[in-house]
Scaffold this active site. Structure first.
Site: not given
Ligand code: GLU
Length: 475
Positions: A69-70, A75, A99, A104, A111, A367
């Site tokens: 959650h940084h 995602k 990833k 960036d 997931k 995305s």
């Protein structure tokens, strides 16, 4: 056998990633506890829910894991496969964190997975399961534009993403940002042009960049450039198919394509779109008229070639076949296709491995563009396309007057064109992949890191530490 190894003597998938992480940690001087926090999976949601299939009630097993959650939202894709299990989803969520940091993309990794075989279930029932899964995520606050944003993965695509969006909207009506609750949607439902082929195109850009580095090419005895390179691709799903098409169009030679049922081979090269048509018409790549069948699909990985692209599932290159791999370059289009033991064997052989946490980041990069588009409520290019065309027309007039030269209609068309959404998405992706490659390569050189995977992890972990520091969480 160490405590992390399972009965067959192999490491669990999550331990494989931890091993890669630990190798990178040697190059990072920060308190151990902080590294442990980055490595750990923050939230694991395992669920069971009933779905009526025909006359029977079936209990479906599913997961959503938020690794970090940084940065928010979290995602990552959702996969449908009978192989789905907690260890796999946790690992894939962790890979998403690393990833996103490399390219960036300001998200934490996540997931999801549902343990079903979509090939044996009717689309009505897949829809039922998808909608029920989405409502379970909503109930536990595991989905939302600023919370956690799913996307396609193995066994899912645009269709499933539009069901997820529709279910979310029906339960959160009035949420003006609801479109951003999921990416990989069809363009007609808020998707972005270029998302479908993004992962495959990213793989292509990454490998093309490597092939233009003289020093790296000479180190494996290859010439500079992609033209004429012999490539094998394993997996003709969304990623493998698009990667194969881009390589083929660029002048590389696709000598073999492998699928679950077997592989096909032609030393002179396969026409990818013809193979795809054959697959569509026959339900199998085998018996393609311009190729030889290879019944044992694993054997295709061991053929003589310049570049091998595993683009299906994890752990396909392991300690038992690594020694027989003849490729000089391996591009990890899939997540985790090489086990740590195989990694070491291939490293010793001098194979260049372009790691998954960089090479298949094209999907999540686009995305991110889709998510931004959904939040801004405006299509890319809408504001500037006509303006650019007008400015270009003025430029042309000046050029024609100063140079006293008539420019042909074809040339004019090319110069006058303002950017469309697809142009902007593709150039954003290309730039991201080129930059990512050189950042990893530069770090590898400056810190004398043994391979690209470890360098990619070092780059990624340093970026995550940076954002924790900015949040003021780490001292
Ligand atoms: N499933 C893809 C991946 O593994 C895409 C994730 C996304 O777009 O969020 O990278």
């Amino acid at each position: 056998m160490s405590k992390n190894q399972n009965k067959t003597g192999s490491y669990s998938f999550f331990n494989c990633i931890e091993k890669n992480f630990d190798k990178a940690a040697r190059f990072i001087s920060i308190e151990k506890g902080l590294l442990e926090q980055i490595k750990a999976c923050n939230s694991v949601y395992r669920m069971h829910f009933p779905v009526k299939i025909g006359k029977e009630i079936k209990v479906i097993e599913a997961y959503r894991v938020q690794h970090s959650h940084h940065k928010l939202p979290c995602k990552g894709g959702i996969r449908y496969s009978m192989k789905v299990n907690q260890d796999e989803v946790m690992t894939l969520a962790a890979l998403m964190t690393y990833k996103c940091a490399i390219v960036d993309v300001p998200f934490g990794g996540a997931k999801g997975g549902i343990k079903i075989d979509p090939q044996t279930i009717s689309s009505e029932n897949i829809e039922k399961i998808t909608r029920r899964y989405t409502s379970e995520l909503i109930k536990k606050n595991f989905i939302g534009p600023g919370i956690d944003v799913p996307a396609p993965d193995y066994g899912t695509g645009e269709r499933e993403m539009s069901w997820i969006f529709d279910t979310f909207l029906s339960l959160r009506s009035g949420d003006v940002d609801a479109l951003a609750c999921v990416t990989g949607k069809p363009v007609s439902q808020g998707g972005v042009r270029g998302r479908k082929e993004a992962t495959g195109l990213g793989v292509f850009y990454g490998i093309r960049e490597l092939c233009h580095v003289k020093e790296d090419m000479y180190s494996v005895g290859l010439d500079v450039g992609l033209v004429g390179k012999k490539i094998i691709i394993q997996g003709l799903g969304n990623v493998g198919y698009h990667a194969a098409s881009f390589f083929h169009e660029s002048g590389a030679i696709i000598i073999a394509l492998a699928e679950r049922e077997g592989a096909i081979y032609n030393e002179k090269g396969l026409n990818v779109s013809k193979v795809f048509l054959h697959l569509k018409n026959n339900g199998s790549i085998l018996n393609f008229p311009e190729a030889t069948n290879i019944e044992n699909t694993e054997k295709a990985l061991e053929l003589e070639c310049d570049i091998l692209i595993p683009a299906a599932l994890e752990n396909v290159i392991h300690k038992n076949n690594a020694n027989r791999i003849k490729a000089k370059i391996i591009g990890e289009a899939a997540n985790g296709p090489i086990t740590p033991e195989a990694d070491e064997i291939l490293d010793k052989k001098g194979v260049i491995i372009v790691p998954d946490i960089y090479l298949n980041a094209g999907g999540v990069t686009v995305s991110y563009f889709e998510w931004l588009k959904n939040l801004s409520h405006v299509r890319y290019g809408r504001m500037e396309k006509k303006f650019r065309e007008n400015v270009n027309a003025e430029f042309l007039k000046v050029i024609e007057t100063v140079c006293k030269k008539k420019i042909s209609i074809e040339e004019k068309k090319m110069i006058l064109r303002g950017p469309r959404e697809i142009d902007l998405v593709r150039s954003g992706l290309e730039d991201t992949m080129i930059n990512g490659f050189h950042k990893i390569r530069d770090l590898k050189k400056s810190l004398k890191i043994e391979n690209m995977r470890t360098a990619a992890f070092v780059l990624s972990i340093n970026k995550i530490i940076d954002s924790y520091e900015k949040l003021g969480i780490f001292p």
